[in-house]
Enzyme design. Structure first.
Site, short mmCIF file in Angstrom:
data_model
loop_
_atom_site.label_atom_id
_atom_site.label_comp_id
_atom_site.label_asym_id
_atom_site.label_seq_id
_atom_site.Cartn_x
_atom_site.Cartn_y
_atom_site.Cartn_z
CD GLU A 43 -3.17 -0.49 0.17
OE1 GLU A 43 -3.10 0.69 -0.27
OE2 GLU A 43 -4.07 -1.28 -0.15
CB SER B 208 -26.23 -25.32 55.35
OG SER B 208 -27.49 -25.79 55.76
#
Length: 782
Positions: A83, A344
């Site tokens: 590019e 519990s």
């Protein structure tokens, strides 16, 4: 003359340059550059930067922010070579490239090559424009602005995050995960070339739609890399053999509810990517366990799991639900944060506090018998009672009655306050106050708070707040002393693992089941991690038979087995102030200071700070309490006497007595050790001194049926009243119904008692000498 002419030209050029610069600065101020760092979509990352979940922006665009060092150098090479090979040398605009592109356009009548630099491409992404001359000039101006305000690496990073890759996908990291299902740091040569060329025509080259065309363009990049000598010919030839596979766009969806929770923080702090403390490998293992166990969950049931690293408090695994996409399981509801009944699971904290307060040691004698505290009559989970149990047994078997008894001594409000101080917040409905039911789940808390509290058992009694982000501050709270925490975790380590599981890691674990089987819990602690598991239906409907050890326990042990560093067992050092000593029941003291005749049962106990507290007295004042009972005997006959007996001499003797309420569960051999000798013949002949006749219940037997009177519909029955009578034995009678003391009959002429409910009852009577008789009866509704 020549030098003067050159000087004039130089001055003009300098003035022109200054004017241009001033004009540029003015334009830069009038038309500021759009912010390249603006937050659009948000990406939540694991500790190692693995994407967990992404959230698109308001326009539906997906972008996974990435830094330059998180992208493969192969991709950067391919991108710059294909590019903009002069990227690091030009000022944002490449005049040669623009001239070449213009000449090719004039010569061929069409665009042959682009003249835009990477900087110009970023400029166009930030400020879109039409493909006109004015648009190109605007793009060039924006490129110059970018170069003025940012370094080259920053501009390249903008491109890495903003470049279009087809459809709603922006950025190389998003594209890498979408089309290749891997991070951009792991790209091969072929994959790097493919992603380098995709932004040229993102719609036409989408691999999920046009893989053949995408491969053609990729191969073009590969050949250019070889031609320019960037990559070797051999490397490129290998890359050319790699096909482009049609792949579907797939979003990462790990820890979805955790990521959703973190999303709000990311937006609040304007972070496009938020790196958390979650461990991607642990999260994957956790979710795999849940997928495997999904088949065993009933319809509509979900699960929540939290994994916390003990040393740091970092949350390494988080599953808010069993399946985020299962609407029938309420998968969108985060059960890590949901307030539920803890069952519990609070009992370890209660017993640890009792040890810290000097009330108990690990083998203290507790009573597991039916009790009633005003209008509260708790029951054990399996509806049976064991009589005398140690603290360790009560905790390991999760017995309810001893826990309620200990909580009454500790005070519910104090217990809840100490829990809150230690990091576990207990929530009550409306204006309700702490009461005895809190220890059995009669309140609410979250899985997150519960796990926080349990970290104290691996951290010398100090809990640590779960930390979701690496920079989150460390928050620690003292829950228990180091010694008490060690004693409780040692007790919990001895709890048998679920069927099919092995406790190689030395896990100390506790389960819990809420009333009506609405919640099933399992929380475990190893040296490295604390793990909490919740299962149930998020809407609160019951799941009969789904208790903690069966429903949540197997998931807990599967997760521990998958965690790293959990194969060598628990190696925490015992604190110096914790000592193992031999103790004796029923008195509860040290064996070496207890007379052998008073040591009916010998046990080993963990004690704290050298304290060996005796057996607690019963909270019901009329009940017989454990302790030494003194009596007098005639030394010539060995029989019992009182001040009313006419004997020339009497001497004192002592006998160790068990709590009255546990005596129905004692073996005959133990009861015999408490039996007092008969009265001497020199004593008066009143009923108090009767002896020689075996104690027996005399007006009721096993065939007895008592009938509750019939009442009008909706009215409460007054019950059926009887006199409880016995014969024989010595001294006053002590009566129990279903193991609960109901009264004393000092005159031996009967104790009136009313049965208000139908059912089976066990009657028990004791005399002053320790003799006992039992009888079952039945009360029937008419």
């Amino acid at each position: 003359m020549v030098w003067k002419r050159v000087g004039r030209y130089s001055l003009r050029l300098l003035v022109a340059g200054v004017v241009c610069l001033l004009g540029f600065l003015l334009a830069d101020r009038i038309w500021p550059l759009p912010d390249p760092d603006r937050v659009r979509s948000v990406l939540i990352l694991a500790q190692d930067r693995t994407p967990l979940r992404a959230f698109a922006d308001s326009e539906g665009v997906w972008r996974y922010p990435v830094t330059l060092d998180e992208v493969s150098p192969r991709y950067v090479q391919a991108l710059l070579e294909y590019e903009d090979r002069w990227f690091y040398r030009h000022p944002g605009i490449n005049p040669l490239a623009l001239a070449r592109a213009g000449w090719q356009w004039l010569e061929g009548g069409r665009v042959v090559s682009g003249g835009s630099t990477l900087t110009m491409q970023v400029a166009r992404i930030l400020d879109p424009h039409e493909r006109t001359l004015s648009g190109k000039l605007r793009q060039m101006f924006r490129a110059l602005q970018l170069e003025w305000h940012y370094h080259k690496d920053e501009i390249l990073t903008f491109y890495l995050n903003l470049a279009p890759f087809g459809g709603p996908i922006e950025g190389v990291q998003t594209a890498s995960f979408a089309w290749l299902h891997k991070p951009a740091l792991e790209l091969s040569y072929a994959e790097a070339a493919l992603l380098a060329v995709l932004p040229q025509a993102p719609s036409r080259l989408r691999p999920d739609r046009h893989p053949e065309l995408a491969q053609q363009y990729r191969d073009k990049v590969l050949r250019r890399m070889a031609a320019q000598g960037v990559w070797t010919q051999e490397t490129v030839e290998d890359a050319l053999r790699e096909p482009v596979i049609r792949a579907r766009f797939r979003q990462p969806m790990a820890a979805p509810l955790f990521a959703q929770r973190m999303k709000a923080q990311a937006f609040a702090t304007q972070q496009a990517r938020l790196q958390t403390a979650l461990d991607a490998n642990i999260q994957w293992a956790l979710e795999n366990v849940l997928r495997t166990r999904m088949g065993s969950l009933p319809a509509g049931a979900s699960a929540g799991v939290l994994v916390v690293e003990n040393s740091t408090g970092y949350v390494r695994g988080y599953a808010g639900s069993a399946d985020f996409f299962a609407a029938d399981r309420f998968g969108h509801v985060d059960m890590v944060q949901a307030v539920r009944s803890p069952g519990s699971t609070l009992k370890p904290f209660l017993y640890g506090m009792a040890v810290d307060d000097g009330l108990l040691h690990s083998a203290s004698l507790l009573s597991d018998v039916p009790i009633r505290r005003e209008d509260y009559a708790p029951q054990n989970f399996f509806r049976h009672f064991s009589g005398a149990v140690s603290l360790a047994q009560a905790l390991q078997q999760s017995l309810n009655i001893p826990a309620v008894d200990v909580l009454q001594r500790l005070n519910p409000a104090s217990f809840v306050a100490r829990l809150r101080n230690g990091g576990v917040t207990i929530r009550f409905p409306g204006q309700a106050e702490p009461n005895l039911s809190v220890i059995l789940g009669g309140a609410g808390t979250t899985l997150e708070d519960l796990v926080r509290g349990f970290t104290a058992f691996a951290r010398e009694g100090v809990s640590i707040k779960p930390r979701f982000l690496p920079a989150e501050p460390l928050v620690e709270r003292r829950m228990l002393s180091a010694g008490a925490a060690w004693i409780i975790q040692d007790i919990l380590r001895a709890v048998s693992p679920p069927e099919g599981s092995v406790n190689h890691a030395g896990i100390a674990w506790k389960t819990g089941t809420s009333y009506g089987f609405r919640d099933a819990w399992a929380v475990g602690v190893s040296d490295a991690y604390t793990v909490g598991v919740w299962t149930g239906r998020p809407d609160g409907t019951p799941l009969p038979g789904r208790f903690g050890a069966y429903a949540a326990g197997p998931i807990l042990f599967d997760i521990f087995r998958a965690l790293p560093g959990n194969v060598n067992g628990n190696v925490r050092r015992r604190p110096d102030n914790v000592e193992r000593v031999d103790i004796c029941w029923p008195l509860g003291g040290r064996a070496d200071t207890t007379a052998p005749k008073h040591c009916h049962v010998r046990l080993q106990a963990w004690t704290l700070d050298g304290r060996v507290p005796p057996t607690l007295p019963n909270v019901q004042q009329y009940s017989w309490s454990a302790g030494l009972q003194t009596y007098w005997v005639n030394p010539q006959t060995g029989l019992r006497v009182t001040s009313e007996c006419v004997v020339p001499e009497r001497v004192s003797r002592q006998v160790a007595m068990w709590p009255l309420e546990v005596q129905p569960w004692l073996a005959d051999s133990v009861l015999e050790k408490m039996r007092l000798p008969g009265f001497d013949p020199a004593c008066p002949t009143s009923r108090q001194y009767q002896g020689g006749v075996e104690l027996a219940i005399r007006n009721l037997d096993a065939s007895t049926r008592l009938y509750l009177p019939a009442t009008a519909s909706g009215q409460q029955t007054l019950g059926v009243t009887v006199d409880l009578l016995a014969q024989g034995g010595e001294g006053q009678y002590f009566w129990l119904v279903n193991g609960e003391p109901v009264g004393i009959d000092p005159e031996r002429d009967g104790l009136r008692y009313t049965f208000t409910r139908a059912g089976d009852y066990d009657l028990t009577v004791f005399d002053a000498a320790g003799a006992v008789d039992k009888m079952p009866i039945r009360v029937v509704s008419q």
